[in-house]
Scaffold this active site. Structure first.
Site, PDB file in Angstrom:
ATOM      1  N   ASP A 212       0.869  -1.163   0.000  1.00  0.00           N
ATOM      2  CA  ASP A 212       0.000   0.000   0.000  1.00  0.00           C
ATOM      3  C   ASP A 212       0.916   1.227   0.000  1.00  0.00           C
ATOM      4  OD1 ASP A 212      -2.446   1.544   0.432  1.00  0.00           O
ATOM      5  OD2 ASP A 212      -1.721   1.800   2.479  1.00  0.00           O
TER       6      ASP A 212
ATOM      7  N   ASP B 283      -0.201   5.160   1.044  1.00  0.00           N
ATOM      8  CA  ASP B 283      -0.446   6.144   2.098  1.00  0.00           C
ATOM      9  C   ASP B 283      -0.476   5.477   3.472  1.00  0.00           C
ATOM     10  OD1 ASP B 283      -0.824   8.604   0.558  1.00  0.00           O
ATOM     11  OD2 ASP B 283      -2.576   7.583  -0.272  1.00  0.00           O
TER      12      ASP B 283
ATOM     13  N   ASP C  95      -1.491  -0.728   6.042  1.00  0.00           N
ATOM     14  CA  ASP C  95      -1.631  -0.068   7.341  1.00  0.00           C
ATOM     15  C   ASP C  95      -3.080  -0.009   7.806  1.00  0.00           C
ATOM     16  OD1 ASP C  95      -2.246   3.419   7.047  1.00  0.00           O
ATOM     17  OD2 ASP C  95      -2.426   1.957   5.426  1.00  0.00           O
TER      18      ASP C  95
END
Length: 214
Positions: free
Chosen positions: A15, A17, A169
């Site tokens: 991922d 961001d 995250d």
């Protein structure tokens, strides 16, 4: 907790961001800055909507403030995000060094548009380490927790889902990886709490990334 099966891993899908670049709070602060009557702060939005697609967050904001946002809100919002990125965006410490030390093909699968992905990766010096393997939900028209983006990334790079490790995250990203039949690893930086109920593998600092050569 299910440990990582290192022998199965052939490819890494990150991922972006909040995982490679420390952009999550900047992206969320942009909602607060562009909706003056919103009484949520960035930490509240992170706790309730981390990893959710923009349209869902906008819908929840509109419900909360009791009015519709302008038709061009996404354009306004993304322009402000770009300004905040130009001012403050940084990669997570040791991310670049760790990426270069990992002996695996790699790609990025992000909910953001490709323009935003290239902007943030360019600002942080990471773009050259991932092109051309940049995969956006806006291209496949499917958002996490659906598995389609990760499956598209794996297929494009030429790997079976079970050979891929996803680094995420957010709970929606972890769920997307699980649905795709991939292993997953949660990035939970110092100062962040792991999502409630999560008992899978995680790491806090890139210098301690589990797959680094010993």
């Amino acid at each position: 907790m299910q440990p990582l099966d290192l022998n199965r891993i052939e490819c890494l899908i990150f991922d972006l961001d909040g995982t490679l670049v420390d952009s999550e709070l900047l992206c969320l602060q942009a909602y607060c800055d562009t909706v003056p009557d919103l009484d949520w702060d960035a930490n509240y939005i992170a706790a309730h909507f981390r990893g959710n697609k923009l349209n869902h967050i906008v819908e929840q904001i509109e419900k909360h403030i009791g009015r519709s946002l302008p038709e061009n809100f996404e354009e306004i919002y993304r322009a402000h995000v770009a300004v905040l990125f130009d001012e403050s965006l940084q990669p997570f410490p040791d991310a670049e060094e760790t990426i270069l030390a990992l002996p695996y093909p790699r790609g990025i699968a992000s909910a953001g548009p490709l323009k935003k992905m290239r902007h943030s990766l360019g600002l942080t010096g990471l773009l050259k380490h991932f092109e051309p393997n940049l995969f956006s939900s806006y291209v496949v028209q499917s958002w996490k927790p659906e598995p389609d983006l990760f499956l598209h990334a794996a297929k494009t790079m030429g790997f079976a889902p079970e050979a891929c490790l996803v680094i995420e995250d957010s709970t929606v990203g972890i769920e997307a990886a699980r649905r795709a039949g991939m292993q997953y690893l949660l990035h939970c930086p110092d100062g962040h709490e792991a999502p409630a109920g999560y008992d899978g593998p995680s790491f806090r600092r890139y210098a301690d990334f589990p797959l680094l050569p010993k």
